[in-house]
Design a protein around this motif. Structure first.
Motif, mmCIF file in Angstrom:
data_model
loop_
_atom_site.group_PDB
_atom_site.id
_atom_site.type_symbol
_atom_site.label_atom_id
_atom_site.label_comp_id
_atom_site.label_asym_id
_atom_site.label_seq_id
_atom_site.Cartn_x
_atom_site.Cartn_y
_atom_site.Cartn_z
ATOM 1 N N TYR A 160 0.833 -1.201 0.000
ATOM 2 C CA TYR A 160 0.000 0.000 0.000
ATOM 3 C C TYR A 160 0.873 1.258 0.000
ATOM 4 O O TYR A 160 0.610 2.230 -0.716
ATOM 5 N N ARG A 161 1.941 1.235 0.782
ATOM 6 C CA ARG A 161 2.839 2.396 0.842
ATOM 7 C C ARG A 161 3.502 2.666 -0.503
ATOM 8 O O ARG A 161 3.690 3.821 -0.900
ATOM 9 N N ILE A 162 3.819 1.591 -1.213
ATOM 10 C CA ILE A 162 4.428 1.757 -2.539
ATOM 11 C C ILE A 162 3.425 2.404 -3.494
ATOM 12 O O ILE A 162 3.751 3.312 -4.261
ATOM 13 N N VAL A 163 2.175 1.910 -3.454
ATOM 14 C CA VAL A 163 1.128 2.472 -4.314
ATOM 15 C C VAL A 163 0.927 3.951 -4.000
ATOM 16 O O VAL A 163 0.799 4.789 -4.903
ATOM 17 N N VAL A 164 0.902 4.299 -2.709
ATOM 18 C CA VAL A 164 0.751 5.698 -2.302
ATOM 19 C C VAL A 164 1.908 6.534 -2.821
ATOM 20 O O VAL A 164 1.731 7.651 -3.330
ATOM 21 N N ALA A 165 3.112 5.986 -2.739
ATOM 22 C CA ALA A 165 4.298 6.709 -3.207
ATOM 23 C C ALA A 165 4.199 7.015 -4.693
ATOM 24 O O ALA A 165 4.638 8.076 -5.165
ATOM 25 N N ILE A 166 3.588 6.086 -5.445
ATOM 26 C CA ILE A 166 3.431 6.302 -6.888
ATOM 27 C C ILE A 166 2.324 7.325 -7.161
ATOM 28 O O ILE A 166 2.487 8.270 -7.939
ATOM 29 N N LEU A 167 1.177 7.131 -6.491
ATOM 30 C CA LEU A 167 -0.006 7.946 -6.800
ATOM 31 C C LEU A 167 0.054 9.350 -6.217
ATOM 32 O O LEU A 167 -0.656 10.247 -6.685
ATOM 33 N N ALA A 189 8.380 -9.673 -6.488
ATOM 34 C CA ALA A 189 8.738 -8.959 -5.267
ATOM 35 C C ALA A 189 7.890 -7.700 -5.191
ATOM 36 O O ALA A 189 7.330 -7.245 -6.203
ATOM 37 N N LEU A 190 7.773 -7.129 -3.989
ATOM 38 C CA LEU A 190 6.941 -5.937 -3.820
ATOM 39 C C LEU A 190 7.410 -4.792 -4.708
ATOM 40 O O LEU A 190 6.610 -4.006 -5.218
ATOM 41 N N GLU A 191 8.740 -4.697 -4.902
ATOM 42 C CA GLU A 191 9.272 -3.597 -5.707
ATOM 43 C C GLU A 191 8.788 -3.635 -7.144
ATOM 44 O O GLU A 191 8.831 -2.631 -7.861
ATOM 45 N N ASP A 192 8.284 -4.814 -7.603
ATOM 46 C CA ASP A 192 7.793 -4.934 -8.985
ATOM 47 C C ASP A 192 6.590 -4.022 -9.229
ATOM 48 O O ASP A 192 6.238 -3.735 -10.377
ATOM 49 N N ILE A 193 5.940 -3.569 -8.145
ATOM 50 C CA ILE A 193 4.769 -2.676 -8.302
ATOM 51 C C ILE A 193 5.185 -1.407 -9.046
ATOM 52 O O ILE A 193 4.408 -0.843 -9.825
ATOM 53 N N TYR A 194 6.432 -0.979 -8.838
ATOM 54 C CA TYR A 194 6.906 0.248 -9.486
ATOM 55 C C TYR A 194 6.914 0.125 -11.010
ATOM 56 O O TYR A 194 6.880 1.126 -11.719
ATOM 57 N N GLY A 244 -0.268 -18.312 -3.158
ATOM 58 C CA GLY A 244 1.154 -18.599 -3.338
ATOM 59 C C GLY A 244 1.825 -17.553 -4.193
ATOM 60 O O GLY A 244 2.939 -17.104 -3.902
ATOM 61 N N THR A 245 1.154 -17.153 -5.298
ATOM 62 C CA THR A 245 1.682 -16.123 -6.183
ATOM 63 C C THR A 245 1.021 -14.789 -5.866
ATOM 64 O O THR A 245 -0.197 -14.721 -5.687
ATOM 65 N N LYS A 246 1.809 -13.733 -5.806
ATOM 66 C CA LYS A 246 1.261 -12.411 -5.511
ATOM 67 C C LYS A 246 0.938 -11.707 -6.825
ATOM 68 O O LYS A 246 1.672 -11.818 -7.806
ATOM 69 N N TYR A 247 -0.185 -10.948 -6.790
ATOM 70 C CA TYR A 247 -0.621 -10.233 -7.988
ATOM 71 C C TYR A 247 -0.954 -8.789 -7.629
ATOM 72 O O TYR A 247 -1.419 -8.488 -6.522
ATOM 73 N N LEU A 248 -0.750 -7.922 -8.594
ATOM 74 C CA LEU A 248 -1.251 -6.553 -8.531
ATOM 75 C C LEU A 248 -2.426 -6.471 -9.485
ATOM 76 O O LEU A 248 -2.306 -6.753 -10.668
ATOM 77 N N GLY A 249 -3.595 -6.087 -8.958
ATOM 78 C CA GLY A 249 -4.783 -5.960 -9.791
ATOM 79 C C GLY A 249 -4.917 -4.538 -10.287
ATOM 80 O O GLY A 249 -5.178 -3.612 -9.502
#
Length: 342
Positions: free
Chosen positions: A264-271, A329-334, A309-314
Motif C-alpha cells: 500500500y505504501r508503494i502504491v501511495v508513493a506512486i499515486l 517482489a513488492l518492488e515490482d509494483i513500481y 502462493g503467487t502475488k498479484y497486482l490488480g
C-alpha cells in the motif's frame, strides 16, 4: 424539527424554575411568552403580540385578555394566563366572553404548563366548552407536537387547523370514553357484546357475569396486542443482531499483513504525484486488499492479491475491469506506474 427541540428545552426550563415562581405575572414571562416565541411570533413586536388586549363586551368597557396574537392586522389567537400552580377551568374563564367580540377562531387557556386550545366547532362565534387540543408541555408526544406546529407563524392556516380540530376533539372524547369503559364497563357497553354472543335472556345475574367477562376480554385483547408488538420488535432486533454478528465475524476473518501495508505504501508513493495522500485509502477484505479513491468502493485504484502462493497486482481500467499482474517482489509494483486521475 426545530419546534420539537425548542419545546423540549422549554419543558426542561420549566422543571428547573417552576418552584421559584410564585405569581401569574412571572408565569407569563418565564413560561408563556417563550411558548409564543416558539410559535414564531415576536413577543417584542406590539403589533404582533399584544399584551392586555382590550376586548370590550357590551356595556362593559376596558375588558382585557392577557395576550392577543395578530396576523395581517387581525387577532388570530387570544390567550388567558393563570399562575402555574392553578388548575385550568374553562367554565370560569373570561375567554368565553372575549371570544365572540374579537372575531378570532382560536382561544388558549394556559398556566404555562397545561395548555387548552379552543375553537367554535359547535356554534359559530361561540367558544366550545371543551378544548380540541389539550396537553402538558412537560409530557409531550410526537403527535401533539405535530398539532402544535400547525400554530406556528410559518404554517398558520385557519381552515386547516379548524378541519383537524374536529377530528382531534372528538377522537379525544372517544378515547376518554374507551378508558372509562375499560376501567368500569357500563350497562349499555356490556349489553352490546352480550347480545352478540349470548342467546339466552339477559338477566341481572347474566349481565353481572358478562360485566366481568367483557372487562377481562378487553384487558386480554390489549395485552395480546402489546405482546404481539413487543415480540415483533424483539424478533426484528434479534435478526438485526444476527446480521451485525455475521458482519463482525466476516471482518474478524480479515487479517491485514505487514506485506500488504508495505505494498500500500508503494502504491501511495506512486499515486501521490497525482493525488493528495489523504484521498488514497485502503480496505482489506478476505479476497483482496483494496486501494480506493476517497474511501469509495465505486472508485477502486488497484488491488493487492497477496493471500495465495503467487502475488498479484490488480490493475483496474476505466470500465472497472481488473487485470492481474504477477509480482516476484513488492518492488515490482513500481513497474506498473500508471496513476489514475482523481
Amino acid at each position: 424539527m426545530q419546534v420539537q427541540t425548542q419545546l423540549k428545552a422549554l419543558a426542561e426550563k420549566i422543571g428547573k424554575l417552576k418552584n421559584k415562581i410564585d405569581t401569574e405575572e412571572s408565569t407569563k414571562h418565564a413560561f408563556v411568552l417563550p411558548f409564543i416565541n416558539i410559535l414564531g411570533f415576536d413577543t417584542f413586536n406590539p403589533t404582533e403580540v399584544v399584551p392586555e388586549f382590550t376586548a370590550d363586551i357590551g356595556l362593559k368597557k376596558g375588558e382585557k385578555v392577557d395576550y392577543a396574537i395578530f396576523q395581517d392586522d387581525l387577532p388570530i389567537i387570544i390567550i388567558e394566563c393563570k399562575n402555574w400552580k392553578e388548575k385550568l377551568n374553562a367554565h370560569n374563564s373570561q375567554l368565553f366572553r372575549y371570544f365572540h367580540t374579537t372575531k378570532t377562531r382560536f382561544a388558549l387557556l394556559t398556566n404555562g404548563i397545561d395548555y387548552q386550545f379552543f375553537t367554535d366547532l359547535e356554534d359559530a362565534n361561540k367558544m366550545d366548552e371543551k378544548p380540541f387540543l389539550e396537553f402538558d408541555i412537560t409530557k409531550l408526544k410526537e403527535t401533539t407536537i405535530h398539532e402544535i406546529a400547525k400554530f406556528h407563524k410559518s404554517n398558520f392556516d385557519v381552515n386547516k387547523i379548524v378541519d383537524s380540530a374536529s377530528s382531534l376533539k372528538y377522537t379525544k372524547e372517544i378515547k376518554k370514553l374507551i378508558d372509562q369503559e375499560l376501567i368500569s364497563p357500563s350497562h349499555n357497553f356490556v349489553k352490546l357484546f352480550a347480545n352478540e354472543v349470548y342467546a339466552g335472556r339477559l338477566t341481572e345475574k347474566v349481565m353481572g357475569e358478562f360485566t366481568d367477562l367483557v372487562s377481562k376480554a378487553f384487558t386480554q385483547t390489549i395485552s395480546d396486542k402489546v405482546n404481539d408488538r413487543l415480540n415483533a420488535a424483539l424478533n426484528k432486533e434479534v435478526e438485526n443482531q444476527k446480521e451485525e454478528l455475521t458482519e463482525e465475524i466476516e471482518v474478524s476473518k480479515v487479517v491485514t499483513t505487514e506485506e500488504e501495508i508495505e505494498g500500500y505504501r508503494i502504491v501511495v508513493a506512486i499515486l501521490r504525484r497525482k493525488l493528495p495522500v489523504s484521498r488514497i485509502v485502503f480496505r482489506d477484505t478476505q479476497s483482496y486488499f483494496g486501494i480506493l479513491l476517497d474511501d469509495n468502493n465505486r472508485k477502486p485504484l488497484c488491488r493487492l492479491h497477496f493471500n495465495g502462493g503467487t502475488k498479484y497486482l490488480g490493475i483496474i481500467d476505466e470500465d472497472k475491469n481488473e487485470a492481474r499482474k504477477p509480482l516476484n517482489a513488492l518492488e515490482d509494483i513500481y513497474q506498473f506506474e500508471h496513476p489514475k486521475n482523481g
